[in-house]
Write a protein that holds these residues in place. Structure first.
Motif, PDB file in Angstrom:
ATOM      1  N   UNK A  27       0.799  -1.252   0.206  1.00  0.00           N
ATOM      2  CA  UNK A  27       0.103   0.030  -0.131  1.00  0.00           C
ATOM      3  C   UNK A  27       0.836   1.253   0.003  1.00  0.00           C
ATOM      4  N   UNK A  28       2.160   1.263   0.319  1.00  0.00           N
ATOM      5  CA  UNK A  28       3.032   2.405   0.590  1.00  0.00           C
ATOM      6  C   UNK A  28       4.160   2.305  -0.473  1.00  0.00           C
ATOM      7  N   UNK A  29       4.192   1.383  -1.156  1.00  0.00           N
ATOM      8  CA  UNK A  29       5.320   1.402  -2.105  1.00  0.00           C
ATOM      9  C   UNK A  29       4.843   0.696  -3.292  1.00  0.00           C
ATOM     10  N   UNK A  30       4.279  -0.209  -3.499  1.00  0.00           N
ATOM     11  CA  UNK A  30       3.987  -0.923  -4.665  1.00  0.00           C
ATOM     12  C   UNK A  30       2.723  -0.742  -5.580  1.00  0.00           C
ATOM     13  N   UNK A  31       1.557  -0.375  -4.862  1.00  0.00           N
ATOM     14  CA  UNK A  31       0.381  -0.608  -5.695  1.00  0.00           C
ATOM     15  C   UNK A  31      -0.016   0.982  -6.112  1.00  0.00           C
ATOM     16  N   UNK A  32      -0.538   0.683  -7.347  1.00  0.00           N
ATOM     17  CA  UNK A  32      -0.971   1.924  -8.137  1.00  0.00           C
ATOM     18  C   UNK A  32      -2.583   2.441  -7.522  1.00  0.00           C
ATOM     19  N   UNK A  33      -2.574   3.306  -6.682  1.00  0.00           N
ATOM     20  CA  UNK A  33      -3.981   3.597  -6.208  1.00  0.00           C
ATOM     21  C   UNK A  33      -4.113   4.853  -6.127  1.00  0.00           C
ATOM     22  N   UNK A  34      -5.397   5.404  -6.076  1.00  0.00           N
ATOM     23  CA  UNK A  34      -5.914   6.549  -5.627  1.00  0.00           C
ATOM     24  C   UNK A  34      -7.111   6.793  -4.712  1.00  0.00           C
ATOM     25  N   UNK A  35      -6.715   6.966  -3.459  1.00  0.00           N
ATOM     26  CA  UNK A  35      -7.687   6.847  -2.549  1.00  0.00           C
ATOM     27  C   UNK A  35      -9.052   7.657  -2.584  1.00  0.00           C
ATOM     28  N   UNK A  36      -8.643   8.662  -3.219  1.00  0.00           N
ATOM     29  CA  UNK A  36      -9.927   9.731  -3.727  1.00  0.00           C
ATOM     30  C   UNK A  36     -10.788   8.997  -4.662  1.00  0.00           C
ATOM     31  N   UNK A  37     -10.344   8.040  -5.456  1.00  0.00           N
ATOM     32  CA  UNK A  37     -11.235   7.420  -6.435  1.00  0.00           C
ATOM     33  C   UNK A  37     -11.090   6.009  -6.260  1.00  0.00           C
ATOM     34  N   UNK A  38     -11.769   5.428  -5.011  1.00  0.00           N
ATOM     35  CA  UNK A  38     -11.665   3.823  -4.830  1.00  0.00           C
ATOM     36  C   UNK A  38     -11.965   3.167  -5.965  1.00  0.00           C
ATOM     37  N   UNK A  39     -12.779   3.525  -6.960  1.00  0.00           N
ATOM     38  CA  UNK A  39     -13.201   2.733  -8.186  1.00  0.00           C
ATOM     39  C   UNK A  39     -12.647   2.970  -9.227  1.00  0.00           C
ATOM     40  N   UNK A  40     -11.426   3.768  -9.315  1.00  0.00           N
ATOM     41  CA  UNK A  40     -10.773   4.153 -10.425  1.00  0.00           C
ATOM     42  C   UNK A  40     -10.518   2.823 -11.182  1.00  0.00           C
ATOM     43  N   UNK A  41     -10.896   2.513 -12.594  1.00  0.00           N
ATOM     44  CA  UNK A  41     -10.924   1.209 -13.163  1.00  0.00           C
ATOM     45  C   UNK A  41      -9.347   0.805 -13.519  1.00  0.00           C
ATOM     46  N   UNK A  42      -8.364   1.649 -13.256  1.00  0.00           N
ATOM     47  CA  UNK A  42      -7.014   1.002 -13.454  1.00  0.00           C
ATOM     48  C   UNK A  42      -6.239   0.858 -12.129  1.00  0.00           C
ATOM     49  N   UNK A  43      -6.816   0.912 -11.088  1.00  0.00           N
ATOM     50  CA  UNK A  43      -6.141   0.822  -9.877  1.00  0.00           C
ATOM     51  C   UNK A  43      -5.662  -0.614  -9.708  1.00  0.00           C
ATOM     52  N   UNK A  44      -4.670  -0.860  -8.927  1.00  0.00           N
ATOM     53  CA  UNK A  44      -4.241  -2.405  -8.614  1.00  0.00           C
ATOM     54  C   UNK A  44      -5.230  -2.768  -7.691  1.00  0.00           C
ATOM     55  N   UNK A  45      -5.405  -4.002  -7.591  1.00  0.00           N
ATOM     56  CA  UNK A  45      -6.269  -4.603  -6.674  1.00  0.00           C
ATOM     57  C   UNK A  45      -5.593  -5.340  -5.413  1.00  0.00           C
ATOM     58  N   UNK A  46      -6.177  -5.377  -4.402  1.00  0.00           N
ATOM     59  CA  UNK A  46      -5.581  -6.223  -3.180  1.00  0.00           C
ATOM     60  C   UNK A  46      -6.527  -6.920  -2.710  1.00  0.00           C
ATOM     61  N   UNK A  47      -6.779  -8.360  -2.461  1.00  0.00           N
ATOM     62  CA  UNK A  47      -7.743  -9.281  -1.827  1.00  0.00           C
ATOM     63  C   UNK A  47      -6.981 -10.023  -0.723  1.00  0.00           C
ATOM     64  N   UNK A  48      -7.665  -9.438   0.305  1.00  0.00           N
ATOM     65  CA  UNK A  48      -7.347 -10.050   1.602  1.00  0.00           C
ATOM     66  C   UNK A  48      -7.957 -11.441   1.818  1.00  0.00           C
ATOM     67  N   UNK A  49      -7.424 -12.404   1.214  1.00  0.00           N
ATOM     68  CA  UNK A  49      -8.269 -13.628   1.373  1.00  0.00           C
ATOM     69  C   UNK A  49      -8.312 -14.228   2.662  1.00  0.00           C
ATOM     70  N   UNK A  50      -7.017 -14.173   3.633  1.00  0.00           N
ATOM     71  CA  UNK A  50      -6.994 -14.391   4.904  1.00  0.00           C
ATOM     72  C   UNK A  50      -7.987 -13.085   5.633  1.00  0.00           C
ATOM     73  N   UNK A  51      -9.152 -13.051   5.415  1.00  0.00           N
ATOM     74  CA  UNK A  51      -9.907 -11.955   5.939  1.00  0.00           C
ATOM     75  C   UNK A  51      -9.941 -11.674   7.338  1.00  0.00           C
ATOM     76  N   UNK A  52      -9.491 -12.586   8.183  1.00  0.00           N
ATOM     77  CA  UNK A  52      -9.566 -12.264   9.694  1.00  0.00           C
ATOM     78  C   UNK A  52      -8.369 -11.358  10.011  1.00  0.00           C
ATOM     79  N   UNK A  53      -7.285 -11.152   9.105  1.00  0.00           N
ATOM     80  CA  UNK A  53      -6.477 -10.229   9.478  1.00  0.00           C
ATOM     81  C   UNK A  53      -6.845  -8.820   8.979  1.00  0.00           C
ATOM     82  N   UNK A  54      -8.221  -8.399   8.926  1.00  0.00           N
ATOM     83  CA  UNK A  54      -8.827  -7.178   8.637  1.00  0.00           C
ATOM     84  C   UNK A  54      -8.290  -5.950   9.292  1.00  0.00           C
TER      85      UNK A  54
END
Lengths: 308, 271
Positions: free
Chosen positions: B45-72
């Motif tokens: 989140x602070x080095x690798x992913x292409x993100x724009x927190x102001x546009x959380x649904x930006x189509x070109x953003x990188x996606x992160x899926x927390x499969x181990x959801x208990x680490x919420x």
């Protein structure tokens, strides 16, 4: 009367809708020839994904595709879709309200010779209980095309129950499939038969048999199990004073249950449920199985006569 | 590089403090597996992913899926620190009406890409996102974080097979290999070893790293960008409860909240 299996109509509808909508993608689990998604695969190979014999991953993959803006249709046999992948449908599709369509074929005992392992008699119950899920059980080819089109228009999870066997075409091309709206196929003031899917044809035959005895039975076709057309069910109960339901499914949890719940709350009248009486099926020809498990027009007639 | 590592180390410490505070405030939750994943999530989140927190649904953003959801908690802390929602909201974790559900809910909280919690399902969803990127001709990347205990779920391997079959080179799975699950050491409950070999056998590009060393995490994530038609699995050896001495290697801290003096000690160690 012309007979077309609803799965055939599904395969055709997918191609038609896929032509105009590039977001539609189709997934299958090694049953494309049987579910008829092969038609879409031939036409749009780059938008078709075979996931192999791995239904859980198929549904999860569809969830991811939907999260990224696609409209995925997942197909396999009903017993594997609703049963084996139930948790994936619950957790990854229904709970996040993702735009995934589960189109499950070979539902019910008319699967025939493959036997109980392949005859889903509980899928409607499993899908109906899930919040956010719409459940369609189309009765013929025309309703199937309408259900697939409606599924694309609905922004959310949809389950479409399809059959292996050919069924009579009940509607003309001018038929309008409206989700949640029951279809009166026959008027009758003496009795009402409420049916879904394959059993709609059986119900119409039963009404003919009853008419020959001077009993006018109405036939109400419920192609949308959820949301149920509560008004149509209550109106029918008020009009005829009792209800017989007919479904190719366990009498627990499906159409009969949905109607019983509705009547118990709004307008209690006597009713009988024609369907699988809390048993699994077995191998045999579809006509033999319908006979043995009490899903023939005569069985519906008997139920009506018990309540008259 | 040194400066980047120093900044990420400080950010990870901040995220660990959030984890301790929010789980303590909630009175329940999963600190152990959140702390073990903190450095990996920070690197993303602070080095690798292409993100724009102001546009959380930006189509070109990188996606992160927390499969181990208990680490919420680790995901929420990263999203808040990244600016998706106010940091103050972290204290609402697990409370009635909160957007911060016990396990991530994509419909409630911006930045959450997939609702998870039932283990074994996240990688399949990540596969779907990676396929969608290809269909749309977009170059975003998809990341999925799994637990080593989670790899006991059969669906993980269905998804692993499919990702390799469809040559999803835009997909990176990271296994937070902390070696512990609820009932005890993974090796005793149900061994998943040799885990890197399993991913290799399924056709993945596999990297093995220390999941707390940014000097290894960052290069691995970079290498994953050019895996030659294969998805990449990064098996990251980690310490459950990392950063809080009395939680480290402690199986009992999988799903228990710290209380009173424990909170003070944990925060002091993370100061």
């Amino acid at each position: 009367m012309q007979k077309i299996a609803t799965r055939e109509a599904y395969g055709k509808a997918l191609v038609e809708l896929g032509t105009g909508n590039p977001d539609i993608v189709v997934l299958d689990a090694d049953l494309a020839k049987s579910t008829r998604t092969i038609e879409f695969k031939k036409r749009f190979p780059h938008r078709f994904f075979d996931l192999g014999v791995a239904e859980a991953n198929m549904v999860g993959t569809a969830a991811g595709l939907a999260a990224a803006g696609k409209i995925p249709f997942c197909s396999t046999f009903a017993v594997f879709a609703a049963g084996r992948a139930f948790d994936q449908i619950r957790q990854s599709v229904a709970y996040p309200r993702l735009n995934v369509k589960i189109a499950a074929s070979h539902a019910g005992i008319t699967v025939g010779e493959d036997g109980a392992s392949h005859q889903s008699v509980e899928d409607v119950a499993l899908m109906r209980v899930l919040p956010n899920m719409t459940v369609f059980v189309p009765a013929d080819a025309v309703e199937t095309a309408g259900a697939v089109r409606a599924a694309v228009d609905i922004d959310g999870p949809v389950y479409i129950r399809l059959g292996r066997a050919g069924v009579p075409v009940l509607h003309g091309d001018d038929f309008k499939f409206v989700p949640g709206q029951a279809v009166t196929l026959r008027q009758g003031l003496d009795a009402t038969i409420i049916a879904s899917g394959f059993m709609v044809g059986q119900a119409l035959q039963a009404a003919d048999l009853l008419a020959a005895e001077g009993i006018e039975a109405g036939v109400l076709n419920i192609h949308t199990i959820k949301p149920l057309d509560v008004q149509a069910v209550v109106d029918a109960a008020q009009r005829t004073g009792f209800i017989v339901t007919a479904e190719e499914h366990s009498i627990i949890g499906g159409l009969g249950s949905a109607v019983a719940e509705t009547l118990a709350e709004h307008y209690p009248v006597p009713m009988l449920r024609v369907g699988l009486q809390d048993v699994f099926g077995e191998s045999g020809r579809p006509d033999e199985l319908l006979q043995k498990y009490g899903l023939t027009p005569d069985d519906i007639v008997n139920a009506v006569q018990k309540l008259l | 590089m040194e400066k980047i590592v120093a900044e990420l180390t400080e950010k990870a410490r901040e995220i660990r403090r959030h984890i301790v505070r929010m789980v303590a405030e909630a009175g329940s939750g999963h600190p152990g597996g959140s702390l073990s994943a903190a450095d990996i999530v920070t690197a993303l989140y602070f080095n690798q992913m292409r993100l724009d927190p102001v546009r959380p649904d930006w189509p070109d953003r990188d996606r992160f899926v927390l499969s181990k959801g208990h680490a919420a908690p680790v995901l929420y802390a990263a999203l808040a620190e990244r600016g998706y929602f106010p940091v103050a909201e972290l204290s609402t974790l697990r409370k009635l009406g909160s957007r911060l559900q016990g396990h991530p809910d994509m419909r409630k909280l911006p930045g959450v890409e997939m609702s998870t919690g039932s283990l074994g399902q996240g990688l399949s969803a990540a596969n779907g996102m990676a396929l969608a990127a290809r269909l749309d001709g977009r170059d975003y990347r998809v990341y999925a974080l799994l637990g080593d205990g989670e790899c006991q779920e059969g669906q993980v391997w269905e998804a692993a097979m499919a990702a390799a079959h469809y040559a999803l080179e835009n997909l990176t799975a990271i296994v937070d290999f902390n070696g512990l699950q609820i009932d005890g050491p993974v090796s005793e409950v149900m061994s998943t070893e040799p885990l890197p070999d399993k991913w290799r056998a399924f056709g993945w590009h596999v990297l093995e790293i220390d999941g707390h060393d940014f000097g290894q995490i960052l290069p691995a994530l970079e290498k994953a960008r050019s895996a030659g038609g294969r998805p990449t699995a990064i098996v990251a050896r980690t310490v459950k409860g990392k950063g809080v001495s009395f939680m480290e290697h402690g199986v009992d801290w999988h799903g228990v909240a710290p209380k009173g003096d424990q909170v003070a000690q944990a925060l002091a160690e993370l100061a």
